[in-house]
Write an enzyme that holds these catalytic residues in place. Structure first.
Site, PDB file in Angstrom:
ATOM      1  N   ARG A   1      64.651  46.570  51.684  1.00 43.17           N
ATOM      2  CA  ARG A   1      63.291  46.505  51.114  1.00 43.17           C
ATOM      3  C   ARG A   1      62.341  47.428  51.879  1.00 43.17           C
ATOM      4  O   ARG A   1      61.467  48.054  51.294  1.00 43.17           O
ATOM      5  CB  ARG A   1      62.748  45.061  51.128  1.00 43.17           C
TER       6      ARG A   1
ATOM      7  N   THR B   1      56.861  48.133  45.037  1.00 43.39           N
ATOM      8  CA  THR B   1      57.231  48.244  43.613  1.00 43.39           C
ATOM      9  C   THR B   1      56.520  49.412  42.936  1.00 43.39           C
ATOM     10  O   THR B   1      57.086  50.089  42.075  1.00 43.39           O
ATOM     11  CB  THR B   1      56.827  46.931  42.876  1.00 43.39           C
TER      12      THR B   1
ATOM     13  N   HIS C   1      66.482  49.457  42.807  1.00 43.59           N
ATOM     14  CA  HIS C   1      66.285  48.007  42.846  1.00 43.59           C
ATOM     15  C   HIS C   1      66.952  47.500  44.116  1.00 43.59           C
ATOM     16  O   HIS C   1      67.992  48.020  44.516  1.00 43.59           O
ATOM     17  CB  HIS C   1      66.964  47.346  41.631  1.00 43.59           C
TER      18      HIS C   1
END
Ligand code: GDP
Ligand code: MG
Length: 177
Positions: free
Chosen positions: A118, A124, A158
């Site tokens: 991450r 995002t 993703h």
């Protein structure tokens, strides 16, 4: 030692970024446990993004916040300001996005693998992702631009957001193996 799931999305495959993205994962010290290039089927993509009200409303709320931030009229653009309906739209856009072309899926392992991946991909919304991150370095897409074009944010990768998500996503895409 932790495992996580990551996907190189169709926009990144199309742009020839497979090697670059895998390098960043490997350079961080994570190990690739499994890797394959596939065409995703729409049913499996629908399972990746949950059909539950909490998730749908949380995504819908993010969209609503984006409209507020830029002082744009969400009802004029989307026909509704109901966060559940907005969340359902994003989910449909995601199925269209992930099935647009081939993807590369992988299992990565290492110390705090979920957080490390991450950190490498970052926010995002690519315009808010730090330089040095994958989304920050290789995309200038944004939530408001994607919303007005009625499509998902094209953000290249993703990655699972938690250890629980990682377990579910590994089971979904690799049948638990
Ligand atoms: P991620 O974990 O950072 O990928 O983000 P989420 O799990 O919240 O959302 C899943 C995917 O939906 C994102 O990667 C985007 O492609 C898309 N998405 C999320 N929020 C929005 C939004 O507000 N508008 C649009 N158009 N797409 C979104
Ligand atoms: Mg997510």
């Amino acid at each position: 030692m932790e495992k996580t799931f990551a996907m190189i999305k169709p926009d990144a495959v199309n742009r020839g970024l497979i090697g670059e993205i895998i390098s960043r994962f490997e350079n961080s010290g994570l190990k690739i446990e499994a890797l394959k290039m596939i065409n995703a089927n729409p049913d499996i993509v629908a399972n990746l993004y949950p059909d539950n009200e909490d998730w749908l409303r949380s995504v819908g709320q993010k969209m609503s916040n984006t409209y507020k931030r830029y002082e744009k009229d969400i009802v004029a653009d989307m026909g509704t300001d109901d966060t559940l309906e907005l969340g359902k739209m994003v989910r449909q856009w995601l199925v269209e996005y992930i099935t647009m072309g081939p993807i590369v899926i992988m299992i990565l392992s290492g110390n705090h693998a979920v957080d490390v991946v991450r950190k490498l991909i970052w926010d995002t919304n690519p315009v808010l992702a730090q330089p040095g991150s994958i989304r920050g370095d290789f995309s200038v897409d944004s939530a408001d631009f994607a919303n007005s074009a009625h499509r998902a944010i094209y953000n290249l990768v993703h990655a699972s957001g938690s250890v629980k998500e990682a377990e579910d996503e590994i089971a979904l895409w690799f049948g638990g193996n």
